[in-house]
Design a protein around this motif. Structure first.
Motif, mmCIF file in Angstrom:
data_model
loop_
_atom_site.group_PDB
_atom_site.id
_atom_site.type_symbol
_atom_site.label_atom_id
_atom_site.label_comp_id
_atom_site.label_asym_id
_atom_site.label_seq_id
_atom_site.Cartn_x
_atom_site.Cartn_y
_atom_site.Cartn_z
ATOM 1 N N UNK A 42 0.872 -1.183 0.000
ATOM 2 C CA UNK A 42 0.000 0.000 0.000
ATOM 3 C C UNK A 42 0.904 1.226 0.000
ATOM 4 N N UNK A 43 0.618 2.177 -0.895
ATOM 5 C CA UNK A 43 1.431 3.388 -0.974
ATOM 6 C C UNK A 43 0.554 4.591 -0.658
ATOM 7 N N UNK A 44 0.982 5.417 0.289
ATOM 8 C CA UNK A 44 0.291 6.688 0.525
ATOM 9 C C UNK A 44 1.009 7.784 -0.241
ATOM 10 N N UNK A 45 0.433 8.175 -1.385
ATOM 11 C CA UNK A 45 0.987 9.292 -2.160
ATOM 12 C C UNK A 45 0.061 10.497 -2.069
ATOM 13 N N UNK A 46 -0.823 10.507 -1.068
ATOM 14 C CA UNK A 46 -1.637 11.706 -0.837
ATOM 15 C C UNK A 46 -0.827 12.664 0.039
ATOM 16 N N UNK A 47 -1.351 13.861 0.207
ATOM 17 C CA UNK A 47 -0.692 14.800 1.116
ATOM 18 C C UNK A 47 -1.170 14.579 2.553
ATOM 19 N N UNK A 48 -2.061 13.598 2.778
ATOM 20 C CA UNK A 48 -2.552 13.333 4.135
ATOM 21 C C UNK A 48 -1.414 12.796 4.993
ATOM 22 N N UNK A 49 -1.148 13.494 6.094
ATOM 23 C CA UNK A 49 -0.031 13.102 6.953
ATOM 24 C C UNK A 49 1.015 14.199 7.012
ATOM 25 N N UNK A 50 0.936 15.160 6.060
ATOM 26 C CA UNK A 50 1.872 16.289 6.102
ATOM 27 C C UNK A 50 1.636 17.096 7.370
ATOM 28 N N UNK A 51 0.325 17.257 7.706
ATOM 29 C CA UNK A 51 -0.023 17.943 8.967
ATOM 30 C C UNK A 51 -0.386 16.896 10.010
ATOM 31 N N UNK A 52 0.051 17.120 11.247
ATOM 32 C CA UNK A 52 -0.193 16.110 12.283
ATOM 33 C C UNK A 52 -1.690 15.947 12.553
ATOM 34 N N UNK A 53 -2.480 17.004 12.232
ATOM 35 C CA UNK A 53 -3.925 16.931 12.470
ATOM 36 C C UNK A 53 -4.671 16.159 11.368
ATOM 37 N N UNK A 54 -3.980 15.738 10.311
ATOM 38 C CA UNK A 54 -4.652 15.050 9.194
ATOM 39 C C UNK A 54 -5.225 13.706 9.650
ATOM 40 N N UNK A 55 -6.377 13.312 9.064
ATOM 41 C CA UNK A 55 -6.871 11.955 9.336
ATOM 42 C C UNK A 55 -5.977 10.926 8.640
ATOM 43 N N UNK A 56 -6.057 9.668 9.071
ATOM 44 C CA UNK A 56 -5.295 8.607 8.399
ATOM 45 C C UNK A 56 -5.841 8.424 6.990
ATOM 46 N N UNK A 57 -4.990 8.178 6.003
ATOM 47 C CA UNK A 57 -5.511 7.929 4.650
ATOM 48 C C UNK A 57 -6.268 6.603 4.548
ATOM 49 N N UNK A 58 -6.005 5.705 5.507
ATOM 50 C CA UNK A 58 -6.620 4.371 5.465
ATOM 51 C C UNK A 58 -7.071 4.026 6.878
ATOM 52 N N UNK A 59 -8.320 3.562 7.041
ATOM 53 C CA UNK A 59 -8.809 3.209 8.382
ATOM 54 C C UNK A 59 -7.945 2.128 9.025
ATOM 55 N N UNK A 60 -7.775 2.231 10.363
ATOM 56 C CA UNK A 60 -6.943 1.257 11.085
ATOM 57 C C UNK A 60 -7.393 -0.172 10.842
ATOM 58 N N UNK A 61 -8.725 -0.367 10.776
ATOM 59 C CA UNK A 61 -9.251 -1.733 10.675
ATOM 60 C C UNK A 61 -8.904 -2.366 9.322
ATOM 61 N N UNK A 62 -8.472 -1.541 8.368
ATOM 62 C CA UNK A 62 -8.145 -2.084 7.037
ATOM 63 C C UNK A 62 -6.707 -2.587 6.958
ATOM 64 N N UNK A 63 -5.902 -2.226 7.943
ATOM 65 C CA UNK A 63 -4.485 -2.617 7.887
ATOM 66 C C UNK A 63 -4.327 -4.033 8.444
#
Ligand code: NAP
Length: 308
Positions: free
Chosen positions: A222-243
């Motif tokens: 799985x690759x996160x190439x979104x900008x989600x995570x640049x800010x600490x307040x961002x939501x996870x790009x993928x729900x925990x239950x999916x990992x």
């Protein structure tokens, strides 16, 4: 050297240069740019290679990019990196584009050659080298699910997966049409059979969590190439239950601290890696374009490990 320079600084560059120990002849253009680790990486490379010049940060807004490039050409810079938000807009401002960057539609590297600006994209090859280094696998053996497939980095990675004939590629993007367009561009690369049987080797999905569990069961990387995570307040790009433990998770965010996505991956028993390895390899490839000699990767790696 200042932490970053601006367009007004470039307009009076001769005066600024007088105060520098070594001339700045390379740099990264972006907005924001103050957190970019490229100067640490490239200045270590310049030092190790014995090149008497420096690499700086330039905080340049979208509407300033054309003037900045004109000035940098007149100032006889050697080369540049482009980061958010310039990777796509830079494309129409250079004189020539390397064929791979042309397909991707985005640039991350510019070389000033014979008064011309030549554009390249080293993100895809840098990503491939990073995956080999951190997970000891080749893209060609992987089923990849790419989040953020419509962005500049996402497109570069998707094209690299296609060129290396990866087993399977699932493109996911918030703006679904961009993933669908990319899938049409890549279709010819995935027309051949592999060991997967009747399952489609290339799919484009809208950003819907309900569609993901079925896909993730058939995914290696799985690759996160979104900008989600640049800010600490961002939501996870993928729900925990999916990992899940069978996954490798590569987060392009190049921060030394563990990103929230990587923390969640680790909790789920999955292997994870951050974007520092890709930063290293895309930067080394850029150095090799600028100077036509092997990049001193050991020095660059050490600089990244010691940064921050
Ligand atoms: P970009 O062109 O602006 O693309 C951003 C991507 O993120 C798009 O796919 C966008 O979807 C998606 N996105 C933004 N906000 C979102 C949200 N709230 N929910 C879901 N998706 C969202 O940026 P980029 O240049 O590709 O960079 C992407 C990331 O990769 C950045 O974090 C950058 O720092 C990192 N990067 C790292 C390296 C490295 O060497 N480690 C190299 C390049 C980039 P839409 O299409 O729907 O807008």
């Amino acid at each position: 050297m200042k932490h970053f320079y601006t367009l007004p600084d470039l307009r009076v560059w001769k005066k600024i240069s007088e105060e520098l120990e070594k001339p700045i002849r390379l740099g990264v253009l972006g907005h924001p740019v103050e957190h970019s680790l490229s100067p640490e990486l490239q200045n270590a490379a310049l030092e190790a290679a014995g090149l008497e010049m420096q690499y700086g940060r330039f905080q340049i807004r979208s509407e300033e990019l054309a003037e900045a490039l004109t000035l940098l050409r007149e100032l006889h810079f050697v080369g540049l990196n482009l980061t958010v938000p310039h990777k796509v807009s830079g494309f129409s401002l250079v004189d020539e584009v390397d064929p791979q960057a042309e397909k991707i539609g985005a640039l991350n590297t510019i070389l000033f050659r014979d008064e011309k600006l030549v554009g390249f994209n080293t993100d895809g090859s840098g990503f491939s080298q990073a995956i080999r280094e951190v997970f000891s696998v080749d893209l060609r053996d992987l089923r990849v699910l790419l989040l953020g497939a419509g962005g500049g980095a996402g497109r570069a990675i998707a094209w690299q997966c296609a060129r290396e004939n990866c087993e399977r590629l699932v493109l996911v993007n918030r703006t679904a049409e961009k993933a669908a367009t990319l899938a049409r561009e890549l279709a010819a690369y995935f027309s051949g059979p592999r060991v997967l049987g009747p399952e489609a080797r290339l799919e484009a999905l809208p950003w819907e969590e309900s569609a993901l569990p079925r896909q993730l069961a058939r995914t290696d990387l799985v690759v996160n190439a979104t900008t989600l995570g640049l800010r600490l307040s961002d939501p996870l790009p993928l729900g925990r239950s999916l990992l899940a433990p069978h996954l490798m998770v590569y987060d392009l965010i190049s921060r030394r601290e563990r990103t929230p996505l990587l923390a969640a991956a680790e909790e789920a028993g999955a292997r994870g890696a951050n974007g520092l390895s890709m930063l290293l390899h895309q930067g080394a490839l850029a150095f090799e374009l600028w100077f036509d000699r092997p990049a001193p990767r050991a020095a660059m790696r050490a600089a990244l490990q010691n940064s921050g």
